[in-house]
Design an enzyme around this catalytic site. Structure first.
Site, short mmCIF file in Angstrom:
data_model
loop_
_atom_site.label_atom_id
_atom_site.label_comp_id
_atom_site.label_asym_id
_atom_site.label_seq_id
_atom_site.Cartn_x
_atom_site.Cartn_y
_atom_site.Cartn_z
N ASP A 201 -11.96 0.74 2.38
CA ASP A 201 -13.47 0.53 2.34
C ASP A 201 -13.95 -0.89 2.78
O ASP A 201 -13.12 -1.90 2.48
CB ASP A 201 -13.44 0.71 0.86
CG ASP A 201 -15.14 1.21 0.51
OD1 ASP A 201 -15.85 2.22 0.92
OD2 ASP A 201 -15.69 0.35 -0.30
N GLU A 255 4.90 -2.09 6.44
CA GLU A 255 6.18 -1.95 5.85
C GLU A 255 6.88 -0.51 5.75
O GLU A 255 7.95 -0.26 5.44
CB GLU A 255 6.09 -2.46 4.49
CG GLU A 255 5.96 -4.09 4.46
CD GLU A 255 5.43 -4.63 3.09
OE1 GLU A 255 5.69 -3.75 2.13
OE2 GLU A 255 5.12 -5.64 3.02
#
Ligand code: NOJ
Ligand code: CA
Length: 538
Positions: A201, A255
């Site tokens: 967002d 990751e």
């Protein structure tokens, strides 16, 4: 060689969780409700779902005011329900993208409760606090998107806190490394739970000018234009450090293998595309607002928006497109039914990743929201800009409340009647739903549409727009007419066209009906007719 990432060319479907399906009869959509509709999503043919916020929240901004980043609000269900949803969608080959709201929390979040408790609180600096201006009053002139000055005075500690949105949505201080680490852990929590991507967002707002300089006023602003353009938001958003934060978020997402980072970036194309990152190490998909904000909607403005956007993309970057979302009015109300059909043809055939907003596949118009039900903070400040019209319940069937809920829904259904339901439209080959499903089918099936090169196709009349998509020996053309009369279709540059699909039930490749959007394929390359029969079942 690395495999092509799943999100390139994937069709995303945005679900506003409050409004999709209510499983427990409280009038509000929830996660188990979405699970019940998993077969529908698979049938429709989308590749991934983007879920709006479902985290614990006082719901002042309907979930964009998060009070616990790693939970599920009881209104929507439980973490167990979330896991079931991921399992149900994955079992159907559908990926799951969740919303992440890093710029601000709710003022009820324990971090903010602690931050405001005293000037020396351990988490004081986790939010953006500033002293009053020299002569008193707010520290600077920054405006909130929900109206008024963006600073709220806190009498207990004698300072102001910044809220780019509602005063109950204090901005987190991303300059503080503890904040960044805490938010990284939030991301890891959801990624480890199996989500395939994150929609960030207001990515471009994460950093603010450290000197908190006043924004200049926009002297071009005209009454009637969105009030948030009254200032040039030079110091309150799109700061260089926003890119540092974008890289930080991307590194956390990376990751985990095979995840996508989508970034909300409401900026002109040339600045929005900077959020791919100089080394393409920021968002995979900085959202492209050009179609959702296009006014007027015409072949000229569309061509310019498409050219501008594609022309400013860095090499290898994946484009993306959408016509609307939970912050805009419904595309059908903006353009009318016929033009909305044409718009779906463009959305699902332009190069890159389209995002389809739930309910638009039925052509749902804006809801008519009684004033006493308007509680969107933007509507409270600016009733003419209520976002609720596009957040009405999904319409499934002709049972009570369109099959959305057994109770009165939190917002009324947009339009009662069979015409506006999945149940009716799925049987009707001329419906918006059948059109959207066919488009999704051809995208998935035809490499030219899904990944093919894009080139504009010359047209002889300014009321037309056309382009080709080609991949190997497959080629399609998308031609659209904005005229009110029947027009000759552009000539095929190489071979002969057959009609794959038309928004106006027109099988003649030579002509375009008024406001028709059409997908044509070279007959000599493939047997389009056979594919059509084999592919589309209802
Ligand atoms: C953008 C979201 O799409 C909108 O619904 C929300 O109000 C603001 N960000 C604040 O989080
Ligand atoms: Ca419910």
């Amino acid at each position: 060689m690395t495999a092509r990432p799943w999100w390139r060319g994937a069709a995303l479907y945005q679900i506003y969780p409050r409004s999709f399906a209510d499983s427990n009869g409280d009038g509000i959509g929830d996660l188990p409700g979405i699970v019940r509709k998993a077969d529908y999503l698979q049938w429709l043919g989308i590749d991934a779902v983007w879920l709006g916020p479902f985290y614990p929240s006082p719901m002042v901004d309907f979930g964009y005011d998060v009070s616990d980043y790693t939970g599920v609000d009881p209104i929507f269900g439980s973490l167990g329900d979330f896991d079931e949803l991921v399992t149900a969608l994955h079992a159907r080959g559908i990926r799951v993208v969740v919303d992440f709201v890093p710029n601000h929390s709710s003022d009820r979040h324990p971090w903010f409760v602690e931050s405001r408790s005293s000037r020396t609180a351990r988490r004081r600096d986790w939010y953006v606090w500033a002293d009053p201006a020299a002569g008193g009053g707010p520290p600077n002139n920054w405006e909130s998107y929900f109206g008024g000055n963006a600073w709220e005075f806190d009498p207990a500690t004698g300072q102001y806190y910044l809220h780019t949105y509602h005063r109950t949505q204090p901005d987190l201080n991303w300059a503080n490394s503890e904040v960044r680490q805490a938010m990284a852990d939030v991301l890891r929590f959801w990624l480890a739970r199996g989500v395939d991507g994150i929609r960030v967002d207001v990515l471009w707002i994460l950093a603010k000018d450290p000197a908190l300089r006043d924004n200049p006023l926009n002297d071009q602003w005209q009454p009637g234009e969105p009030y948030w353009h009254r200032q040039v938001r030079r110091y309150s958003e799109d700061q260089p450090e926003a890119h540092t934060h974008a890289r930080f978020i991307r590194a956390v997402i990376d990751e985990f293998p095979d995840r996508v980072m989508i970034g909300e970036v409401v900026l002109p194309a040339e600045r929005a595309v900077a959020y791919y990152g100089v080394a393409q190490d920021e968002a995979h998909l900085p959202l492209n607002f050009s179609l959702a904000e296009l006014t007027p909607w015409s072949p000229q403005t569309l061509r310019a928006a498409i050219d501008d956007y594609l022309g400013s993309l860095p090499a290898g970057a994946e484009p993306n497109w959408f016509l609307g979302n939970h912050d805009f009015e419904r595309i059908t109300s903006r353009l009318g039914q016929r033009m909305a059909r044409l718009a779906q043809v463009l959305l699902l055939t332009l190069p890159g990743t389209p995002l389809l907003y739930y309910g638009d596949e039925l052509g749902l118009p804006n809801g008519r929201i009684p004033v006493d039900l308007m509680s969107d903070p933007q509507a409270v400040a600016f009733p003419e800009r209520s976002r609720e019209a596009a957040r009405t319940p999904m319409q499934w069937d002709t049972t009570a409340h369109a099959g959305f809920s057994t109770a009165t829904p939190w917002l009324p259904v947009s339009r009662p009647g069979a015409k506006w339901t999945v149940g009716q439209q799925h049987k009707d080959p001329a419906s918006m739903l059948s059109l959207v499903r066919s488009l999704l089918y051809y995208r998935a099936k035809n490499p030219a549409l899904r990944d093919g090169n894009y080139a504009p196709l010359p047209v002889t009349d300014p009321r037309m727009l056309a382009f080709t998509r080609t991949s190997g020996d497959r080629g399609v053309a998308v031609v659209a007419s904005f005229a009110d009369e029947v027009m000759p279709a552009p000539a095929c540059p190489d071979g002969q066209w057959t009609v794959l699909l038309s928004s106006a039930a027109n099988n003649d490749p030579q002509i375009l009906k008024p406001m028709e959007g059409k997908v044509l394929e070279m007959t000599r390359h493939t047997s389009a007719a056979g594919e059509r029969q084999a592919g589309i079942r209802s």
